[in-house]
Design a protein around this motif. Sequence first.
Motif, PDB file in Angstrom:
ATOM      1  N   GLU A 284      85.520 -10.949 -49.029  1.00 50.14           N
ATOM      2  CA  GLU A 284      85.925 -12.345 -49.064  1.00 50.14           C
ATOM      3  C   GLU A 284      86.322 -12.808 -47.659  1.00 50.14           C
ATOM      4  O   GLU A 284      86.790 -12.005 -46.846  1.00 50.14           O
ATOM      5  N   PRO A 285      86.123 -14.078 -47.341  1.00 54.09           N
ATOM      6  CA  PRO A 285      86.474 -14.573 -46.004  1.00 54.09           C
ATOM      7  C   PRO A 285      87.942 -14.302 -45.672  1.00 54.09           C
ATOM      8  O   PRO A 285      88.803 -14.349 -46.549  1.00 54.09           O
ATOM      9  N   PHE A 286      88.201 -14.037 -44.402  1.00 56.71           N
ATOM     10  CA  PHE A 286      89.563 -13.760 -43.972  1.00 56.71           C
ATOM     11  C   PHE A 286      90.328 -15.042 -43.620  1.00 56.71           C
ATOM     12  O   PHE A 286      91.554 -15.020 -43.539  1.00 56.71           O
ATOM     13  N   ALA A 287      89.627 -16.153 -43.410  1.00 60.55           N
ATOM     14  CA  ALA A 287      90.328 -17.392 -43.024  1.00 60.55           C
ATOM     15  C   ALA A 287      89.568 -18.621 -43.501  1.00 60.55           C
ATOM     16  O   ALA A 287      89.396 -19.590 -42.772  1.00 60.55           O
ATOM     17  N   ALA A 288      89.068 -18.571 -44.730  1.00 54.39           N
ATOM     18  CA  ALA A 288      88.387 -19.716 -45.336  1.00 54.39           C
ATOM     19  C   ALA A 288      88.534 -19.597 -46.846  1.00 54.39           C
ATOM     20  O   ALA A 288      88.704 -18.495 -47.386  1.00 54.39           O
ATOM     21  N   SER A 289      88.463 -20.721 -47.535  1.00 54.27           N
ATOM     22  CA  SER A 289      88.679 -20.722 -48.981  1.00 54.27           C
ATOM     23  C   SER A 289      87.513 -20.124 -49.748  1.00 54.27           C
ATOM     24  O   SER A 289      87.681 -19.623 -50.874  1.00 54.27           O
ATOM     25  N   SER A 290      86.323 -20.161 -49.172  1.00 53.39           N
ATOM     26  CA  SER A 290      85.143 -19.605 -49.839  1.00 53.39           C
ATOM     27  C   SER A 290      84.113 -19.225 -48.784  1.00 53.39           C
ATOM     28  O   SER A 290      84.124 -19.762 -47.666  1.00 53.39           O
ATOM     29  N   PRO A 291      83.196 -18.309 -49.095  1.00 62.06           N
ATOM     30  CA  PRO A 291      82.185 -17.893 -48.128  1.00 62.06           C
ATOM     31  C   PRO A 291      81.196 -19.025 -47.816  1.00 62.06           C
ATOM     32  O   PRO A 291      80.958 -19.909 -48.647  1.00 62.06           O
ATOM     33  N   ARG A 292      80.621 -18.971 -46.632  1.00 58.84           N
ATOM     34  CA  ARG A 292      79.541 -19.901 -46.306  1.00 58.84           C
ATOM     35  C   ARG A 292      78.299 -19.533 -47.127  1.00 58.84           C
ATOM     36  O   ARG A 292      78.196 -18.429 -47.657  1.00 58.84           O
ATOM     37  N   PRO A 293      77.337 -20.452 -47.242  1.00 56.72           N
ATOM     38  CA  PRO A 293      76.128 -20.157 -48.024  1.00 56.72           C
ATOM     39  C   PRO A 293      75.395 -18.915 -47.499  1.00 56.72           C
ATOM     40  O   PRO A 293      75.494 -18.565 -46.325  1.00 56.72           O
ATOM     41  N   GLU A 294      74.639 -18.297 -48.378  1.00 57.65           N
ATOM     42  CA  GLU A 294      73.956 -17.053 -48.010  1.00 57.65           C
ATOM     43  C   GLU A 294      72.906 -17.233 -46.936  1.00 57.65           C
ATOM     44  O   GLU A 294      72.554 -16.269 -46.254  1.00 57.65           O
ATOM     45  N   PHE A 295      72.390 -18.443 -46.739  1.00 54.15           N
ATOM     46  CA  PHE A 295      71.389 -18.617 -45.687  1.00 54.15           C
ATOM     47  C   PHE A 295      72.029 -18.532 -44.301  1.00 54.15           C
ATOM     48  O   PHE A 295      71.328 -18.386 -43.302  1.00 54.15           O
ATOM     49  N   ILE A 296      73.363 -18.578 -44.251  1.00 55.92           N
ATOM     50  CA  ILE A 296      74.083 -18.434 -42.982  1.00 55.92           C
ATOM     51  C   ILE A 296      74.707 -17.045 -42.869  1.00 55.92           C
ATOM     52  O   ILE A 296      74.693 -16.437 -41.802  1.00 55.92           O
ATOM     53  N   GLY A 297      75.267 -16.553 -43.970  1.00 55.52           N
ATOM     54  CA  GLY A 297      75.877 -15.226 -44.002  1.00 55.52           C
ATOM     55  C   GLY A 297      75.405 -14.473 -45.223  1.00 55.52           C
ATOM     56  O   GLY A 297      75.940 -14.634 -46.324  1.00 55.52           O
ATOM     57  N   ALA A 298      74.391 -13.643 -45.057  1.00 54.15           N
ATOM     58  CA  ALA A 298      73.713 -13.008 -46.197  1.00 54.15           C
ATOM     59  C   ALA A 298      74.628 -12.047 -46.943  1.00 54.15           C
ATOM     60  O   ALA A 298      75.437 -11.332 -46.334  1.00 54.15           O
ATOM     61  N   ARG A 299      74.482 -12.015 -48.268  1.00 53.40           N
ATOM     62  CA  ARG A 299      75.211 -11.074 -49.105  1.00 53.40           C
ATOM     63  C   ARG A 299      74.250 -10.158 -49.867  1.00 53.40           C
ATOM     64  O   ARG A 299      74.627  -9.526 -50.860  1.00 53.40           O
ATOM     65  N   ASP A 300      73.031 -10.096 -49.382  1.00 51.91           N
ATOM     66  CA  ASP A 300      72.080  -9.073 -49.826  1.00 51.91           C
ATOM     67  C   ASP A 300      72.090  -7.995 -48.746  1.00 51.91           C
ATOM     68  O   ASP A 300      71.631  -8.213 -47.627  1.00 51.91           O
ATOM     69  N   PHE A 301      72.673  -6.844 -49.062  1.00 50.93           N
ATOM     70  CA  PHE A 301      72.906  -5.798 -48.063  1.00 50.93           C
ATOM     71  C   PHE A 301      71.833  -4.718 -48.076  1.00 50.93           C
ATOM     72  O   PHE A 301      72.064  -3.605 -47.602  1.00 50.93           O
ATOM     73  N   THR A 302      70.678  -5.047 -48.624  1.00 51.03           N
ATOM     74  CA  THR A 302      69.582  -4.071 -48.679  1.00 51.03           C
ATOM     75  C   THR A 302      69.167  -3.666 -47.268  1.00 51.03           C
ATOM     76  O   THR A 302      68.840  -4.509 -46.439  1.00 51.03           O
ATOM     77  N   PRO A 303      69.164  -2.369 -46.959  1.00 54.81           N
ATOM     78  CA  PRO A 303      68.784  -1.928 -45.609  1.00 54.81           C
ATOM     79  C   PRO A 303      67.344  -2.290 -45.264  1.00 54.81           C
ATOM     80  O   PRO A 303      66.458  -2.244 -46.130  1.00 54.81           O
ATOM     81  N   LEU A 304      67.142  -2.680 -44.032  1.00 53.89           N
ATOM     82  CA  LEU A 304      65.800  -2.966 -43.558  1.00 53.89           C
ATOM     83  C   LEU A 304      65.039  -1.672 -43.348  1.00 53.89           C
ATOM     84  O   LEU A 304      65.601  -0.673 -42.872  1.00 53.89           O
ATOM     85  N   SER A 305      63.765  -1.697 -43.664  1.00 51.92           N
ATOM     86  CA  SER A 305      62.901  -0.552 -43.384  1.00 51.92           C
ATOM     87  C   SER A 305      61.691  -1.045 -42.619  1.00 51.92           C
ATOM     88  O   SER A 305      61.469  -2.259 -42.483  1.00 51.92           O
ATOM     89  N   ARG A 306      60.914  -0.137 -42.117  1.00 51.84           N
ATOM     90  CA  ARG A 306      59.721  -0.506 -41.340  1.00 51.84           C
ATOM     91  C   ARG A 306      58.571  -0.953 -42.222  1.00 51.84           C
ATOM     92  O   ARG A 306      57.534  -1.385 -41.718  1.00 51.84           O
ATOM     93  N   ASP A 307      58.673  -0.833 -43.517  1.00 54.06           N
ATOM     94  CA  ASP A 307      57.569  -1.185 -44.445  1.00 54.06           C
ATOM     95  C   ASP A 307      57.198  -2.651 -44.300  1.00 54.06           C
ATOM     96  O   ASP A 307      58.088  -3.512 -44.236  1.00 54.06           O
TER      97      ASP A 307
END
Length: 307
Positions: A284-307
Amino acid sequence: MTLAQSRTNDTNVSDAYPTRLRGGEAQLLDRSDPAVWGVADDGPFDAAELAAHEAKGYSILEGLISPAEVQGYWRELERLSSDEQLKADERVVTEKTSGEVRSIFEVHKISELIAELARDPRILDRARQILGSDVYIHQSRVNYMPGFRGNGFYWHSDFETWHAEDGMPRPRAVSCSIALTDNYPFNGGLMVMPGSHRTFVQCLGETPDDHYKASLKEQEIGVPSENDITKLAAEHGIDQFTGPAGSALFFDSNIMHGSGNNITPYPRSNIFLVFNSVENTLVEPFAASSPRPEFIGARDFTPLSRD
């Protein structure tokens, strides 16, 4: 410099970098995390290059992509900026005064070409090496700075915003800016304060709701004071990212940086990829009432691969 007492956010995650203070004086805090988490055997950077990155907070690689590749990405940027349907998308940010396209966010999900670039070993392997782990895309965008009327970005630390508004616990993230135009000293090139990434600059002022809607055009909350910028500049000096198209700048999430306006005839555009460690995922944000939209701060933490 002093290390402020830690606090916790709403998810009881310790906050080692408190900011957006509602009263008192902002402080310059000693950073408690390294800038480089990997070693020479982990990737393309050698030991000397990693040591330089740890000390300065950034690395410049000229000719990371070829002239032919630059032309291909430039055509892609032109296609995106001229897409009338895309201009209505919230991910497109326009200039505050002219209405011209300033940035397009989450571009790796809009453009397959840029999605492939984020997985290119020349880039991905370096991000993994610096952060010492698998990584995911926290943010991606393309920036347009046209000739004559391109507006710059005021001095700031990206991590301050990502921590306060997105909930990124620690500065274990690195940005890669790939120049698609020649960067001169006079066309609004990015300026950095080498070594400033070792200091976290607290900011004053409570975060307004939906702050991102104003801050993406011109940030006023979450920027350091002129006095603190002066102190950092006196201690560290200012370097500038210059070089031919195809050059890349890897820079720490907490380094103090900014850019001036471009009043020359020479445009400046770049692809901007932010890699965060999968061991540093958002809370959760440390100094805001709610997170910014996912297009600015992604919440899909799937690791990138070379595929």
